[in-house]
Design a protein around this motif. Structure first.
Motif, PDB file in Angstrom:
ATOM      1  N   PHE A 102      55.057  -0.039 -60.162  1.00  0.00           N
ATOM      2  CA  PHE A 102      54.181  -0.248 -61.312  1.00  0.00           C
ATOM      3  C   PHE A 102      52.749  -0.403 -60.826  1.00  0.00           C
ATOM      4  O   PHE A 102      52.473  -1.242 -59.970  1.00  0.00           O
ATOM      5  N   LEU A 139      55.673  -8.566 -65.136  1.00  0.00           N
ATOM      6  CA  LEU A 139      54.742  -7.548 -65.614  1.00  0.00           C
ATOM      7  C   LEU A 139      53.790  -8.052 -66.695  1.00  0.00           C
ATOM      8  O   LEU A 139      52.860  -7.338 -67.076  1.00  0.00           O
ATOM      9  N   LEU A 159      54.425  -3.970 -57.273  1.00  0.00           N
ATOM     10  CA  LEU A 159      53.272  -4.074 -58.154  1.00  0.00           C
ATOM     11  C   LEU A 159      52.064  -3.706 -57.317  1.00  0.00           C
ATOM     12  O   LEU A 159      51.822  -4.295 -56.255  1.00  0.00           O
ATOM     13  N   VAL A 218      49.334  -1.863 -61.892  1.00  0.00           N
ATOM     14  CA  VAL A 218      48.880  -2.834 -62.886  1.00  0.00           C
ATOM     15  C   VAL A 218      47.365  -2.981 -62.813  1.00  0.00           C
ATOM     16  O   VAL A 218      46.773  -2.911 -61.731  1.00  0.00           O
TER      17      VAL A 218
END
Length: 131
Positions: free
Chosen positions: A76, A25, A122, A78
């Motif tokens: 997530f 991350l 992601l 991003v």
């Protein structure tokens, strides 16, 4: 009402998982420790990690005889997916589904497996918000 998600994953080895999530991350440790950790990105806690053994306040948090992560996908979004892909390529991260464009969501994504076998996605910023 204001809600801020702070998902918590129960893991076998908190320091190992912490390093994995920090690397993938581009995040940092917000707590540190062998029993509990907070992963921080952009000044916010985005994930908590806790040992399976639990602690004196909660007791054991997982049954070691049951596989973790069945039906759980930790997602997530991003802002710099290219940087994340570079970090992934430079490490030994297990890729579950390779980098691709998801036409239903209108973004690019990559699906990974963390050290405990949790699925982690992601995704680039979503350009197809449905409200």
């Amino acid at each position: 009402m204001n809600v801020r998600p702070r998902p918590l994953l129960v893991v076998a080895d908190v320091p190992t998982s912490s390093r994995w999530y920090q690397r993938v991350l581009g995040a940092e440790s917000g707590h540190g420790g062998v029993a509990y950790e907070q992963i921080v990105a952009g000044g916010r806690v985005v994930l908590q990690l806790h040992s399976r053994a639990g602690d004196r306040n909660h007791g054991p948090l997982a049954d070691p005889s049951v596989p973790v992560g069945n039906g759980v996908v930790v997602w997530f979004e991003v802002t710099d997916l290219n940087a994340a892909l570079t970090r992934i390529e430079d490490s030994t991260v297990e890729v579950d589904h390779p980098f691709r464009f998801n036409p239903d969501a209108g973004h690019h994504e990559i699906w990974l497996r963390d050290p405990d076998g949790y699925r982690v996605v992601l995704a680039g910023e979503d350009h197809a918000h449905t409200g």
